[in-house]
Design a protein around this motif. Sequence first.
Motif, PDB file in Angstrom:
ATOM      1  N   SER A 152      -2.932   8.077  -2.478  1.00 44.33           N
ATOM      2  CA  SER A 152      -3.104   8.015  -1.271  1.00 44.33           C
ATOM      3  C   SER A 152      -1.808   8.544  -0.272  1.00 44.33           C
ATOM      4  O   SER A 152      -1.563   9.680   0.310  1.00 44.33           O
ATOM      5  CB  SER A 152      -3.607   6.728  -0.783  1.00 44.33           C
ATOM      6  OG  SER A 152      -4.876   6.489  -1.196  1.00 44.33           O
ATOM      7  N   ARG A 153      -0.873   7.532  -0.184  1.00 45.90           N
ATOM      8  CA  ARG A 153       0.192   7.796   0.700  1.00 45.90           C
ATOM      9  C   ARG A 153       1.181   8.816   0.175  1.00 45.90           C
ATOM     10  O   ARG A 153       1.659   9.640   1.301  1.00 45.90           O
ATOM     11  CB  ARG A 153       1.185   6.752   0.556  1.00 45.90           C
ATOM     12  CG  ARG A 153       0.811   5.294   1.598  1.00 45.90           C
ATOM     13  CD  ARG A 153       1.250   4.086   1.379  1.00 45.90           C
ATOM     14  NE  ARG A 153       1.265   3.544  -0.071  1.00 45.90           N
ATOM     15  CZ  ARG A 153       1.473   2.280  -0.511  1.00 45.90           C
ATOM     16  NH1 ARG A 153       2.709   1.645   0.037  1.00 45.90           N
ATOM     17  NH2 ARG A 153       1.302   2.050  -1.506  1.00 45.90           N
ATOM     18  N   ASP A 181     -14.090   3.284  -0.542  1.00 47.62           N
ATOM     19  CA  ASP A 181     -13.510   2.134  -0.951  1.00 47.62           C
ATOM     20  C   ASP A 181     -13.491   1.121  -0.276  1.00 47.62           C
ATOM     21  O   ASP A 181     -12.799   0.866   0.785  1.00 47.62           O
ATOM     22  CB  ASP A 181     -11.866   2.354  -1.318  1.00 47.62           C
ATOM     23  CG  ASP A 181     -10.902   1.393  -1.875  1.00 47.62           C
ATOM     24  OD1 ASP A 181     -11.697   0.561  -2.398  1.00 47.62           O
ATOM     25  OD2 ASP A 181      -9.737   1.687  -2.024  1.00 47.62           O
ATOM     26  N   ASP A 192      -6.255   7.103   3.634  1.00 49.83           N
ATOM     27  CA  ASP A 192      -5.931   6.074   3.977  1.00 49.83           C
ATOM     28  C   ASP A 192      -5.070   5.878   5.174  1.00 49.83           C
ATOM     29  O   ASP A 192      -3.885   5.862   5.396  1.00 49.83           O
ATOM     30  CB  ASP A 192      -5.097   4.935   3.106  1.00 49.83           C
ATOM     31  CG  ASP A 192      -5.903   4.780   1.593  1.00 49.83           C
ATOM     32  OD1 ASP A 192      -7.025   5.280   1.572  1.00 49.83           O
ATOM     33  OD2 ASP A 192      -5.303   4.165   0.859  1.00 49.83           O
ATOM     34  N   THR A 220      -6.411  -4.404 -11.705  1.00 52.71           N
ATOM     35  CA  THR A 220      -5.982  -3.742 -10.469  1.00 52.71           C
ATOM     36  C   THR A 220      -4.544  -3.558 -10.495  1.00 52.71           C
ATOM     37  O   THR A 220      -3.883  -4.233 -11.252  1.00 52.71           O
ATOM     38  CB  THR A 220      -6.289  -4.433  -9.157  1.00 52.71           C
ATOM     39  OG1 THR A 220      -5.462  -5.833  -9.264  1.00 52.71           O
ATOM     40  CG2 THR A 220      -7.865  -4.769  -8.944  1.00 52.71           C
ATOM     41  N   SER A 221      -4.121  -2.573  -9.447  1.00 49.88           N
ATOM     42  CA  SER A 221      -2.582  -1.944  -9.914  1.00 49.88           C
ATOM     43  C   SER A 221      -1.580  -3.032  -9.207  1.00 49.88           C
ATOM     44  O   SER A 221      -0.349  -2.647  -9.316  1.00 49.88           O
ATOM     45  CB  SER A 221      -2.505  -0.571  -8.906  1.00 49.88           C
ATOM     46  OG  SER A 221      -2.827  -0.837  -7.463  1.00 49.88           O
ATOM     47  N   GLN A 231       2.942   3.821  -5.481  1.00 51.23           N
ATOM     48  CA  GLN A 231       3.304   2.446  -6.369  1.00 51.23           C
ATOM     49  C   GLN A 231       3.933   2.560  -7.508  1.00 51.23           C
ATOM     50  O   GLN A 231       4.087   1.747  -8.182  1.00 51.23           O
ATOM     51  CB  GLN A 231       1.695   1.894  -6.526  1.00 51.23           C
ATOM     52  CG  GLN A 231       0.985   1.567  -5.410  1.00 51.23           C
ATOM     53  CD  GLN A 231      -0.279   0.829  -5.719  1.00 51.23           C
ATOM     54  OE1 GLN A 231      -0.559  -0.047  -6.440  1.00 51.23           O
ATOM     55  NE2 GLN A 231      -1.396   1.317  -4.865  1.00 51.23           N
ATOM     56  N   LYS A 274     -11.022   9.622  -1.314  1.00 53.60           N
ATOM     57  CA  LYS A 274     -11.409   8.236  -1.397  1.00 53.60           C
ATOM     58  C   LYS A 274     -10.924   7.700   0.207  1.00 53.60           C
ATOM     59  O   LYS A 274      -9.804   7.025   0.156  1.00 53.60           O
ATOM     60  CB  LYS A 274     -10.923   7.405  -2.640  1.00 53.60           C
ATOM     61  CG  LYS A 274     -11.032   5.995  -2.690  1.00 53.60           C
ATOM     62  CD  LYS A 274     -10.635   5.200  -3.791  1.00 53.60           C
ATOM     63  CE  LYS A 274      -9.087   4.955  -3.557  1.00 53.60           C
ATOM     64  NZ  LYS A 274      -8.699   3.896  -2.525  1.00 53.60           N
TER      65      LYS A 274
HETATM   66  O1  LIG Z   1      -9.805   0.113  -5.452  1.00 54.28           O
HETATM   67  C1  LIG Z   1      -8.923   0.830  -5.274  1.00 54.28           C
HETATM   68  O2  LIG Z   1      -8.863   1.920  -4.869  1.00 54.28           O
HETATM   69  C2  LIG Z   1      -7.456   0.225  -5.541  1.00 54.28           C
HETATM   70  C3  LIG Z   1      -7.485  -0.667  -6.605  1.00 54.28           C
HETATM   71  C4  LIG Z   1      -5.922  -1.072  -6.818  1.00 54.28           C
HETATM   72  O3  LIG Z   1      -6.183  -1.660  -7.806  1.00 54.28           O
HETATM   73  N1  LIG Z   1      -5.127  -0.609  -6.585  1.00 54.28           N
HETATM   74  C5  LIG Z   1      -5.147   0.022  -5.310  1.00 54.28           C
HETATM   75  O4  LIG Z   1      -3.957   0.530  -4.815  1.00 54.28           O
HETATM   76  N2  LIG Z   1      -6.282   0.472  -4.876  1.00 54.28           N
HETATM   77  C6  LIG Z   1      -6.386   1.498  -3.694  1.00 54.28           C
HETATM   78  O5  LIG Z   1      -5.911   2.601  -4.046  1.00 54.28           O
HETATM   79  C7  LIG Z   1      -5.057   3.421  -2.994  1.00 54.28           C
HETATM   80  C8  LIG Z   1      -3.547   3.343  -3.202  1.00 54.28           C
HETATM   81  O6  LIG Z   1      -2.873   3.850  -2.284  1.00 54.28           O
HETATM   82  P1  LIG Z   1      -1.502   4.526  -2.526  1.00 54.28           P
HETATM   83  O7  LIG Z   1      -0.702   3.556  -3.143  1.00 54.28           O
HETATM   84  O8  LIG Z   1      -0.986   4.951  -1.198  1.00 54.28           O
HETATM   85  O9  LIG Z   1      -1.621   5.848  -3.389  1.00 54.28           O
HETATM   86  C9  LIG Z   1      -5.345   2.352  -1.744  1.00 54.28           C
HETATM   87  O10 LIG Z   1      -6.675   2.688  -0.992  1.00 54.28           O
HETATM   88  C10 LIG Z   1      -5.653   1.057  -2.344  1.00 54.28           C
HETATM   89  O11 LIG Z   1      -6.368   0.058  -1.561  1.00 54.28           O
END
Ligand SMILES: O=C(O)c1cc(=O)[nH]c(=O)n1[C@@H]1O[C@H](COP(=O)(O)O)[C@@H](O)[C@H]1O
Length: 307
Positions: A267-268, A102, A20, A169-170, A244, A68
């Motif tokens: 990701s981050r 994604d 990302d 979702t998260s 997160q 991803k």
């Molecule tokens: O489908 C996803 O990957 C996704 C679903 C979800 O419920 N939550 C979520 O954070 N994501 C994706 O997962 C990644 C999380 O990134 P970080 O929080 O930086 O680790 C991002 O690319 C979000 O778009």
Amino acid sequence: MDRLIDAIRAKKNPTVAGLDPKLAYIPAFIRRAAYAQYGKTLEGAAAAVLQFNKGLLDALAPIVPAVKPQCAYYEQFGWQGMRALEATVRYAQEKGLYVILDGKRNDIGTTMEAYAKALLGTVEVDGTELSAFDGDALTVNPYLGTDGVAPLLPLCAQRDKSVFILVKTSNPSSGELQDRLLEDRRTLYATVGSLCEDWGTQTRGRYGYSRVGAVAGATYPAQLGELRRALPHTFFLVPGYGAQGGGAKDVAPAFDAHGRGAVINASRSILTAWQKTGADEQDYAKAAAAEAVRMRDEIVAEVGGFE
Ligand SMILES: O=C(O)c1cc(=O)[nH]c(=O)n1[C@@H]1O[C@H](COP(=O)(O)O)[C@@H](O)[C@H]1O
């Protein structure tokens, strides 16, 4: 999902590195070089993104089984960004990595078919089949129901691809809709989860998991465990680890008794490891690799062996 599970077993690592790439995460030496060539333009930004990704992929490929890329980070730079996405997918696949695009796509049947062709399949140009992005899997929003998912399935079977359907979702507001109780007193997320089992029925692989996976966030460990028990043939993509707030204990319920059944995304925390640790910018990829190893070791210690 067999290809992903095989890759996880080979690397003994059930994690995926999220690509990302915000410009703010990219070291100045990479941005400077890109702007020197293309100016501060969309092309310059996209060139910086691609260079950043290549360095990361070189360092991460021996460690993680999958990456991803989140399409939005590429789309923001227009077609130049999309070209960087395509080149990122190819570069990752050349290194043997499984690529989860994604895109969180969804639309009515024929339009969904076009998304499927673009991101996972081939498109026919007057009798010639050509592939565009050619990811190994795609994240899919299920809001339109079966009409928005079914068009993907024949293509997935033909080209050995998978999908991950958003189930729980998260994000903090995921409960607004997903936790709602329906008339039968089941939550919406549990209902979408059962649909994933139905959609995947005909496509179970060697490990018992189908091509239709589910996204379930690390930030809701109780629901992760509930879904794992309810959906024995549905493989999970679990975001929400790291930035997160999710940790190894939170993601443990996503795995089955064999230590399979899930791949955990960060990701981050990987992309910005060089900034967080105060590493030299030249060592950004080394810092990302070190964070990926730390994450792997923490999760493996919590979950146990992978059979
Ligand atoms: O489908 C996803 O990957 C996704 C679903 C979800 O419920 N939550 C979520 O954070 N994501 C994706 O997962 C990644 C999380 O990134 P970080 O929080 O930086 O680790 C991002 O690319 C979000 O778009």
